[in-house]
Design a protein around this motif. Structure first.
Motif, PDB file in Angstrom:
ATOM      1  N   TYR A 125       0.838  -1.208   0.000  1.00 46.01           N
ATOM      2  CA  TYR A 125       0.000   0.000   0.000  1.00 46.01           C
ATOM      3  C   TYR A 125       0.871   1.256   0.000  1.00 46.01           C
ATOM      4  O   TYR A 125       0.614   2.217  -0.730  1.00 46.01           O
ATOM      5  CB  TYR A 125      -0.945  -0.005   1.207  1.00 46.01           C
ATOM      6  N   LEU A 126       1.921   1.259   0.849  1.00 45.07           N
ATOM      7  CA  LEU A 126       2.817   2.417   0.915  1.00 45.07           C
ATOM      8  C   LEU A 126       3.546   2.645  -0.407  1.00 45.07           C
ATOM      9  O   LEU A 126       3.869   3.785  -0.751  1.00 45.07           O
ATOM     10  CB  LEU A 126       3.829   2.242   2.054  1.00 45.07           C
ATOM     11  N   MET A 127       3.773   1.591  -1.169  1.00 47.67           N
ATOM     12  CA  MET A 127       4.462   1.699  -2.462  1.00 47.67           C
ATOM     13  C   MET A 127       3.480   1.933  -3.613  1.00 47.67           C
ATOM     14  O   MET A 127       3.881   2.019  -4.768  1.00 47.67           O
ATOM     15  CB  MET A 127       5.300   0.444  -2.700  1.00 47.67           C
ATOM     16  N   GLY A 128       2.188   1.971  -3.298  1.00 45.62           N
ATOM     17  CA  GLY A 128       1.195   2.250  -4.315  1.00 45.62           C
ATOM     18  C   GLY A 128       0.603   1.028  -4.991  1.00 45.62           C
ATOM     19  O   GLY A 128      -0.028   1.137  -6.037  1.00 45.62           O
ATOM     20  N   TYR A 129       0.804  -0.134  -4.408  1.00 51.00           N
ATOM     21  CA  TYR A 129       0.273  -1.370  -4.986  1.00 51.00           C
ATOM     22  C   TYR A 129      -0.844  -1.915  -4.111  1.00 51.00           C
ATOM     23  O   TYR A 129      -0.806  -1.793  -2.887  1.00 51.00           O
ATOM     24  CB  TYR A 129       1.358  -2.447  -5.101  1.00 51.00           C
ATOM     25  N   ASP A 130      -1.812  -2.556  -4.739  1.00 47.66           N
ATOM     26  CA  ASP A 130      -2.846  -3.273  -3.990  1.00 47.66           C
ATOM     27  C   ASP A 130      -2.626  -4.759  -4.218  1.00 47.66           C
ATOM     28  O   ASP A 130      -2.757  -5.232  -5.346  1.00 47.66           O
ATOM     29  CB  ASP A 130      -4.249  -2.873  -4.450  1.00 47.66           C
ATOM     30  N   ILE A 131      -2.255  -5.450  -3.203  1.00 47.72           N
ATOM     31  CA  ILE A 131      -2.016  -6.888  -3.318  1.00 47.72           C
ATOM     32  C   ILE A 131      -3.342  -7.576  -3.011  1.00 47.72           C
ATOM     33  O   ILE A 131      -3.725  -7.756  -1.854  1.00 47.72           O
ATOM     34  CB  ILE A 131      -0.889  -7.337  -2.357  1.00 47.72           C
ATOM     35  N   ALA A 132      -4.036  -7.970  -4.054  1.00 45.46           N
ATOM     36  CA  ALA A 132      -5.401  -8.482  -3.932  1.00 45.46           C
ATOM     37  C   ALA A 132      -5.458  -9.861  -3.269  1.00 45.46           C
ATOM     38  O   ALA A 132      -6.466 -10.225  -2.678  1.00 45.46           O
ATOM     39  CB  ALA A 132      -6.064  -8.551  -5.307  1.00 45.46           C
ATOM     40  N   GLY A 133      -4.400 -10.622  -3.348  1.00 41.85           N
ATOM     41  CA  GLY A 133      -4.418 -11.976  -2.780  1.00 41.85           C
ATOM     42  C   GLY A 133      -4.371 -12.011  -1.267  1.00 41.85           C
ATOM     43  O   GLY A 133      -4.625 -13.034  -0.650  1.00 41.85           O
ATOM     44  N   ILE A 134      -4.021 -10.905  -0.658  1.00 42.78           N
ATOM     45  CA  ILE A 134      -3.963 -10.835   0.803  1.00 42.78           C
ATOM     46  C   ILE A 134      -5.148  -9.993   1.261  1.00 42.78           C
ATOM     47  O   ILE A 134      -5.210  -8.802   0.987  1.00 42.78           O
ATOM     48  CB  ILE A 134      -2.632 -10.219   1.280  1.00 42.78           C
ATOM     49  N   THR A 135      -6.061 -10.623   1.952  1.00 42.68           N
ATOM     50  CA  THR A 135      -7.266  -9.914   2.387  1.00 42.68           C
ATOM     51  C   THR A 135      -7.780 -10.482   3.705  1.00 42.68           C
ATOM     52  O   THR A 135      -7.486 -11.627   4.050  1.00 42.68           O
ATOM     53  CB  THR A 135      -8.363  -9.973   1.299  1.00 42.68           C
ATOM     54  N   ILE A 136      -8.517  -9.670   4.409  1.00 42.88           N
ATOM     55  CA  ILE A 136      -9.184 -10.089   5.641  1.00 42.88           C
ATOM     56  C   ILE A 136     -10.630  -9.634   5.538  1.00 42.88           C
ATOM     57  O   ILE A 136     -10.893  -8.468   5.234  1.00 42.88           O
ATOM     58  CB  ILE A 136      -8.535  -9.459   6.899  1.00 42.88           C
ATOM     59  N   GLU A 137     -11.528 -10.559   5.773  1.00 45.53           N
ATOM     60  CA  GLU A 137     -12.956 -10.222   5.819  1.00 45.53           C
ATOM     61  C   GLU A 137     -13.529 -10.844   7.086  1.00 45.53           C
ATOM     62  O   GLU A 137     -13.429 -12.040   7.294  1.00 45.53           O
ATOM     63  CB  GLU A 137     -13.690 -10.778   4.606  1.00 45.53           C
ATOM     64  N   ILE A 138     -14.103  -9.994   7.916  1.00 50.55           N
ATOM     65  CA  ILE A 138     -14.747 -10.457   9.137  1.00 50.55           C
ATOM     66  C   ILE A 138     -16.207 -10.045   9.026  1.00 50.55           C
ATOM     67  O   ILE A 138     -16.559  -8.911   9.324  1.00 50.55           O
ATOM     68  CB  ILE A 138     -14.081  -9.860  10.389  1.00 50.55           C
ATOM     69  N   GLY A 139     -17.032 -10.961   8.554  1.00 51.29           N
ATOM     70  CA  GLY A 139     -18.426 -10.627   8.278  1.00 51.29           C
ATOM     71  C   GLY A 139     -18.474  -9.595   7.172  1.00 51.29           C
ATOM     72  O   GLY A 139     -17.922  -9.788   6.095  1.00 51.29           O
ATOM     73  N   ALA A 140     -19.088  -8.458   7.442  1.00 53.02           N
ATOM     74  CA  ALA A 140     -19.173  -7.379   6.452  1.00 53.02           C
ATOM     75  C   ALA A 140     -17.988  -6.422   6.568  1.00 53.02           C
ATOM     76  O   ALA A 140     -17.818  -5.548   5.726  1.00 53.02           O
ATOM     77  CB  ALA A 140     -20.480  -6.617   6.631  1.00 53.02           C
ATOM     78  N   PHE A 141     -17.165  -6.588   7.596  1.00 62.56           N
ATOM     79  CA  PHE A 141     -16.039  -5.676   7.815  1.00 62.56           C
ATOM     80  C   PHE A 141     -14.840  -6.088   6.963  1.00 62.56           C
ATOM     81  O   PHE A 141     -14.356  -7.214   7.030  1.00 62.56           O
ATOM     82  CB  PHE A 141     -15.644  -5.679   9.297  1.00 62.56           C
ATOM     83  N   ILE A 142     -14.355  -5.158   6.155  1.00 65.32           N
ATOM     84  CA  ILE A 142     -13.124  -5.330   5.389  1.00 65.32           C
ATOM     85  C   ILE A 142     -12.248  -4.150   5.761  1.00 65.32           C
ATOM     86  O   ILE A 142     -12.605  -2.991   5.497  1.00 65.32           O
ATOM     87  CB  ILE A 142     -13.388  -5.353   3.867  1.00 65.32           C
ATOM     88  N   PRO A 143     -11.096  -4.399   6.422  1.00 61.76           N
ATOM     89  CA  PRO A 143     -10.275  -3.272   6.880  1.00 61.76           C
ATOM     90  C   PRO A 143      -9.701  -2.463   5.718  1.00 61.76           C
ATOM     91  O   PRO A 143      -9.370  -3.005   4.669  1.00 61.76           O
ATOM     92  CB  PRO A 143      -9.170  -3.944   7.690  1.00 61.76           C
ATOM     93  N   SER A 144      -9.595  -1.167   5.954  1.00 64.45           N
ATOM     94  CA  SER A 144      -8.953  -0.286   4.970  1.00 64.45           C
ATOM     95  C   SER A 144      -7.459  -0.605   4.963  1.00 64.45           C
ATOM     96  O   SER A 144      -6.954  -1.254   5.888  1.00 64.45           O
ATOM     97  CB  SER A 144      -9.188   1.174   5.364  1.00 64.45           C
ATOM     98  N   PRO A 145      -6.733  -0.135   3.963  1.00 67.78           N
ATOM     99  CA  PRO A 145      -5.290  -0.413   3.933  1.00 67.78           C
ATOM    100  C   PRO A 145      -4.554   0.060   5.191  1.00 67.78           C
ATOM    101  O   PRO A 145      -3.601  -0.589   5.630  1.00 67.78           O
ATOM    102  CB  PRO A 145      -4.808   0.351   2.691  1.00 67.78           C
ATOM    103  N   MET A 146      -5.001   1.134   5.800  1.00 70.56           N
ATOM    104  CA  MET A 146      -4.351   1.621   7.020  1.00 70.56           C
ATOM    105  C   MET A 146      -4.706   0.759   8.235  1.00 70.56           C
ATOM    106  O   MET A 146      -3.942   0.672   9.180  1.00 70.56           O
ATOM    107  CB  MET A 146      -4.734   3.082   7.299  1.00 70.56           C
ATOM    108  N   GLN A 147      -5.874   0.143   8.217  1.00 69.50           N
ATOM    109  CA  GLN A 147      -6.301  -0.719   9.325  1.00 69.50           C
ATOM    110  C   GLN A 147      -5.757  -2.138   9.178  1.00 69.50           C
ATOM    111  O   GLN A 147      -5.748  -2.898  10.149  1.00 69.50           O
ATOM    112  CB  GLN A 147      -7.828  -0.796   9.375  1.00 69.50           C
ATOM    113  N   PHE A 148      -5.328  -2.490   7.983  1.00 71.40           N
ATOM    114  CA  PHE A 148      -4.985  -3.877   7.696  1.00 71.40           C
ATOM    115  C   PHE A 148      -3.865  -4.411   8.590  1.00 71.40           C
ATOM    116  O   PHE A 148      -3.975  -5.515   9.124  1.00 71.40           O
ATOM    117  CB  PHE A 148      -4.596  -4.027   6.211  1.00 71.40           C
ATOM    118  N   LEU A 149      -2.788  -3.671   8.748  1.00 70.36           N
ATOM    119  CA  LEU A 149      -1.656  -4.149   9.549  1.00 70.36           C
ATOM    120  C   LEU A 149      -2.042  -4.385  11.009  1.00 70.36           C
ATOM    121  O   LEU A 149      -1.810  -5.477  11.530  1.00 70.36           O
ATOM    122  CB  LEU A 149      -0.461  -3.200   9.439  1.00 70.36           C
ATOM    123  N   PRO A 150      -2.663  -3.409  11.706  1.00 70.27           N
ATOM    124  CA  PRO A 150      -3.016  -3.687  13.104  1.00 70.27           C
ATOM    125  C   PRO A 150      -4.028  -4.838  13.245  1.00 70.27           C
ATOM    126  O   PRO A 150      -3.933  -5.645  14.164  1.00 70.27           O
ATOM    127  CB  PRO A 150      -3.599  -2.377  13.620  1.00 70.27           C
TER     128      PRO A 150
END
Length: 184
Positions: A125-150
């Motif tokens: 994300y910091l380099m301007g890329y979206d790595i689509a293969g890495i994702t987290i979904e908890i019900g309807a919640f999908i973290p934003s790129p800034m929330q993803f790491l924590p």
């Protein structure tokens, strides 16, 4: 030492094959020493074997004690747990032990991999890329790129801790179902 006692020791060693060589040799030496001491005191081979009991049960006691001695994880201990399941555990152990021990390892590995994925996604994300293969979904919640790491770190820690708890439960269960060694 006669054939009856040698055959008994061979059976013990066979049942303990999942243990390390040094542990297995020490146990066989200990049993052999007890046998020789009893034989020197005039106890017959048949009486010695009767006192020791079924070799499978005695091996189960030693293996259970070795596994439950401490609850730290090692791949050798994981193999011993599976050997314990297949050789000694009853019906409940044949299903319950493999499930909780495998699940504990999967959760611990997942607990390590999840934050690594979070770091990769965040750096991307910091380099301007979206790595689509890495994702987290908890019900309807999908973290934003800034929330993803924590979020990935929290999930990873929780998974790892749950894996450790399941591993400790595995060891406690083995300790409970394994018979205690007889004192001669």
């Amino acid at each position: 030492m006669d054939k009856i006692m040698n055959d008994y020791l061979v059976k013990i060693e066979k049942y303990l094959k999942s243990m390390s060589d040094s542990e297995r040799i020490d146990i066989v030496k200990e049993i052999k020493s007890v046998m020789l001491e009893l034989q020197n005191n005039g106890v017959s081979s048949e009486q010695i074997i009767e006192r020791l009991g079924n070799p499978k049960e005695l091996a189960k006691a030693y293996l259970g004690e070795a596994i439950s001695k401490n609850s730290t994880f090692s791949w050798r201990k994981f193999g011993a747990v599976f050997a314990f399941c297949s050789s000694f555990a009853g019906v409940s152990g044949m299903f319950l032990l493999p499930i909780i021990s495998t699940l504990s390892i999967a959760l611990m590995i997942g607990g390590v991999i999840t934050p690594i994925g979070g770091i990769i996604k965040f750096v991307g994300y910091l380099m301007g890329y979206d790595i689509a293969g890495i994702t987290i979904e908890i019900g309807a919640f999908i973290p934003s790129p800034m929330q993803f790491l924590p979020v990935s770190i929290v999930i990873g820690v929780l998974m790892f801790l749950l894996g450790k708890v399941l591993w400790k439960l595995t060891i406690k269960y083995i300790h409970v179902i394994s018979p205690k060694k007889k004192t001669l």
